[in-house]
Design a protein around this motif. Structure first.
Motif, short mmCIF file in Angstrom:
data_model
loop_
_atom_site.label_atom_id
_atom_site.label_comp_id
_atom_site.label_asym_id
_atom_site.label_seq_id
_atom_site.Cartn_x
_atom_site.Cartn_y
_atom_site.Cartn_z
N ALA A 62 42.08 41.33 49.41
CA ALA A 62 43.22 42.19 48.45
C ALA A 62 43.15 42.85 47.27
O ALA A 62 43.16 41.89 46.39
N VAL A 63 43.24 44.69 47.31
CA VAL A 63 42.59 44.71 45.98
C VAL A 63 44.38 45.58 45.95
O VAL A 63 44.37 46.76 46.20
N ASN A 64 45.35 45.38 44.69
CA ASN A 64 45.92 46.07 44.26
C ASN A 64 46.72 46.23 42.77
O ASN A 64 46.26 44.90 42.49
N ARG A 65 47.28 46.05 42.24
CA ARG A 65 47.75 46.82 41.19
C ARG A 65 48.15 44.92 40.92
O ARG A 65 47.77 44.73 39.54
N PHE A 66 48.04 44.26 41.80
CA PHE A 66 48.56 42.83 41.01
C PHE A 66 47.76 41.71 42.09
O PHE A 66 47.76 40.31 41.08
N ALA A 67 46.42 41.64 42.31
CA ALA A 67 45.54 40.82 43.03
C ALA A 67 44.46 41.80 43.35
O ALA A 67 44.36 43.33 43.25
N PRO A 68 43.28 41.18 43.02
CA PRO A 68 43.15 39.62 42.46
C PRO A 68 43.12 39.45 41.25
O PRO A 68 43.45 40.48 40.49
N LEU A 69 42.90 38.24 40.11
CA LEU A 69 42.83 38.39 39.08
C LEU A 69 41.36 38.09 38.69
O LEU A 69 40.68 37.53 39.39
N PHE A 70 41.09 38.93 37.92
CA PHE A 70 40.42 39.13 36.69
C PHE A 70 39.50 38.70 35.97
O PHE A 70 40.92 38.57 34.74
N GLY A 71 39.10 38.00 35.45
CA GLY A 71 38.32 37.73 33.73
C GLY A 71 37.59 37.63 33.31
O GLY A 71 35.88 37.63 34.06
N ALA A 72 37.15 37.01 32.34
CA ALA A 72 35.61 37.28 31.20
C ALA A 72 35.68 35.62 31.44
O ALA A 72 36.00 35.01 31.93
N LEU A 73 34.78 34.80 30.35
CA LEU A 73 34.10 33.80 30.98
C LEU A 73 35.48 32.97 30.18
O LEU A 73 35.79 32.06 30.64
N ALA A 74 35.71 33.51 28.83
CA ALA A 74 36.04 32.53 28.38
C ALA A 74 37.83 32.92 28.43
O ALA A 74 39.34 31.93 28.12
N GLY A 75 37.94 34.37 28.74
CA GLY A 75 39.84 34.33 29.00
C GLY A 75 40.11 34.25 29.88
O GLY A 75 40.55 33.60 30.74
N GLU A 76 41.85 35.15 29.77
CA GLU A 76 42.20 34.22 30.40
C GLU A 76 42.51 35.12 31.46
O GLU A 76 41.67 36.71 31.44
N ARG A 77 42.94 34.96 32.70
CA ARG A 77 42.64 36.41 33.92
C ARG A 77 44.10 36.81 34.36
O ARG A 77 44.80 36.50 33.71
N ALA A 78 43.80 38.14 34.69
CA ALA A 78 45.04 39.24 34.75
C ALA A 78 44.67 40.17 36.03
O ALA A 78 43.21 40.20 36.37
N PRO A 79 45.68 40.08 36.27
CA PRO A 79 44.93 41.58 38.00
C PRO A 79 45.65 42.91 36.68
O PRO A 79 44.64 42.89 35.10
N LEU A 80 44.96 44.03 37.81
CA LEU A 80 44.30 45.45 37.65
C LEU A 80 45.70 45.75 36.93
O LEU A 80 45.63 46.74 35.39
N ASP A 81 46.62 45.30 37.11
CA ASP A 81 48.02 45.97 36.04
C ASP A 81 48.04 46.81 36.04
O ASP A 81 48.29 47.47 34.53
#
Ligand SMILES: Nc1ncnc2c1ncn2[C@@H]1O[C@H](COP(=O)(O)OP(=O)(O)OP(=O)(O)O)[C@@H](O)[C@H]1O
Length: 486
Positions: A59-78
């Motif tokens: 499910a791809v929406n404003r709040f999911a899924p969580l994206f992240g880079a190798l070391a960074g935090e994960r966050a939705p598209l938001d």
């Protein structure tokens, strides 16, 4: 003669320019951010677990899924233009993927075209090529396969988030730890020289120079002095460093034989000198075409391809376009001190284009676009990427009949590169189309007597001979040069 060195990863260590796909079943479906209003989010990924038949949609929406880079935090598209209800991605048993639209009126694009049907099913081949999804006119995502998870790497200059980029960095690290010659294969502009520099930098030879010699731009005597000139040639200049033989397939036959002797004996005789000297430099060669067609010195090839690294074309790793375009934009801004914005519609065109000139071409189009945007001009992709207008963004080779392939070769003097550009396909695809063509032959398949007869008929004109024999003209020329007929 040494046996080919075996690396852990066989997929990119091919002596052929065509990478072998591994089974899709073994791959994870991934989403990579190609474009986002917050530039630092470009390249962040969501990688779905390897469970093809679990039945769970992504499910791809404003709040999911969580994206992240190798070391960074994960966050939705938001982003407020991304709907709260979901675009759903469904992986099928055949590894095709369906896009199920959200209820909301958010604009969803697939490969540059707006979606209206509630469900759009993409074939496995379309997913292989990377799906570019536009959401709300602000974010671009790439849906693609990953066969490994991102991992930290010291090879920072070779950018990219695709499995292919991760593999290439890993191979560079492994190759740098050895002393064997290396052959880098890949289309023009795909990053062979960059990879050679990275191998040199990561190796114990990094304190001595890497000296590059372009074997296509030098005639026999020039190539010889560029390589073996006393005190001034590449071997003398490189010392314990690296001699990079760019476009090694175009080295004159005499020079190929000299290079073979260097690799065989570890010595060379500087031009005009009586005594031989030790050739201490490591050799790295690069070619954008297959060297197995018989016109290249096969004994040299066997030594040079002790290690082979294949640089995949950009269109085979579409998910890298965002990070590479961003890198080019940042380089432009660092040089000029200004940072104009590029519209998302233009970025969508960049992400959907097939890039026959690979990363180099992407870099020049981005630079031109930045200059035009800075000057307040409208961005016309077709004008900024010459040749793009006559080239469909994504060509389906299956639609190209044998006559189209023959016509393109005839119209382009039997030059594979130009015919591939005219047809809008990659060179590896062009090779496959030619291989499957009943009338087209490789020069090695033609009897020498038939070649001699064609030469006599056409007054020694290699181009007309190639057309008459229905064989690529460059390979024919190399064959004739090797036989000292040209
Ligand atoms: N993975 C990458 N990350 C960052 N920049 C890249 C990458 N690949 C290529 N480039 C850039 O693209 C341009 C072309 O790369 P390079 O000269 O290494 O290609 P090449 O394969 O050697 O081309 P040619 O066959 O025409 O000599 C260079 O500016 C290089 O820095």
């Amino acid at each position: 003669m040494h046996a080919p060195f075996s690396l852990l990863d066989a997929e990119n260590t091919l002596a052929s320019p065509v990478p072998l796909p591994s089974g899709r079943a073994a791959q994870m479906l991934a989403l990579t951010i190609l474009w986002h209003p917050e530039r630092e989010r470009i390249g962040e990924q969501f990688i779905a677990p390897r469970a093809p038949n679990s039945g769970a949609d992504i499910a791809v929406n404003r709040f999911a899924p969580l994206f992240g880079a190798l070391a960074g935090e994960r966050a939705p598209l938001d982003h407020r233009r991304i709907a709260r209800d979901s675009l759903r991605l469904r992986r099928h048993r055949d590894d095709g993927v369906s896009l199920l639209l959200p209820q909301s009126r958010m604009r969803v694009e697939l490969n540059g075209a707006m979606l209206a049907a509630p469900e759009t099913r993409c074939t496995p081949e379309q997913v292989d090529a990377g799906l570019v999804i536009g959401l709300g006119g602000v974010v671009l995502l790439c849906v693609h396969w990953m066969d490994r998870l991102p991992q930290p790497s010291a090879i920072a200059s070779v950018r990219g988030v695709s499995s292919a980029a991760i593999r290439v960095r890993e191979l560079i690290r492994q190759v740098a730890a050895t002393e064997l010659p290396v052959l880098l294969l890949g289309e023009a502009g795909s990053g062979k020289e960059l990879a050679a520099q990275a191998i040199h930098q990561a190796s114990a030879r990094c304190r001595s120079p890497m000296v590059a010699v372009n074997m296509a731009s030098a005639g026999e005597s020039r190539a010889e002095s560029d390589l073996f000139g006393a005190g001034t040639g590449a071997f003398a200049q490189a010392g314990d460093g690296v001699v990079f033989l760019d476009k090694v397939g175009f080295a004159p036959p005499v020079v190929q034989a000299m290079l073979r002797r260097v690799l065989q004996t570890g010595e060379y005789r500087p031009s005009g000198a009586r005594l031989k000297e030790a050739a201490r430099a490591r050799l790295i060669g690069a070619s954008d075409h297959d060297l197995h067609d018989g016109s290249f010195n096969q004994a040299l090839l066997r030594r040079l391809e002790a290690l082979v690294v294949h640089l995949p074309p950009l269109r085979a790793r579409r998910c890298d376009i965002g990070v590479l375009a961003l890198h080019c934009m940042q380089a432009w801004s660092a040089r000029t001190g200004s940072a104009p914005e590029l519209p998302v519609a233009f970025m969508s065109q960049l992400c959907n284009y097939d890039w026959p000139g690979n990363v180099r071409q992407l870099g020049s189009v981005v630079q031109r676009a930045m200059s035009a945007a800075q000057a307040g001009q409208a961005l016309d992709f077709d004008a900024l990427a010459p040749g793009a207008a006559s080239r469909p963004a994504r060509t389906r080779p299956a639609k190209l009949g044998p006559q189209a392939v023959l016509d393109a070769l005839e119209a382009n003097g039997w030059l594979i590169r130009n015919a591939a550009l005219a047809l809008g396909v990659s060179r590896p695809t062009m090779y496959k189309l030619m291989e499957a063509h009943p009338a087209i032959r490789q020069v090695g398949q033609i009897a020498p007597a038939e070649i001699d007869a064609a030469l006599a008929t056409h007054g020694g004109d290699a181009g007309r001979c190639a057309a008459a024999l229905k064989t690529p003209s460059e390979a024919l020329r190399r064959y004739l040069r090797a036989r000292k007929v040209l």
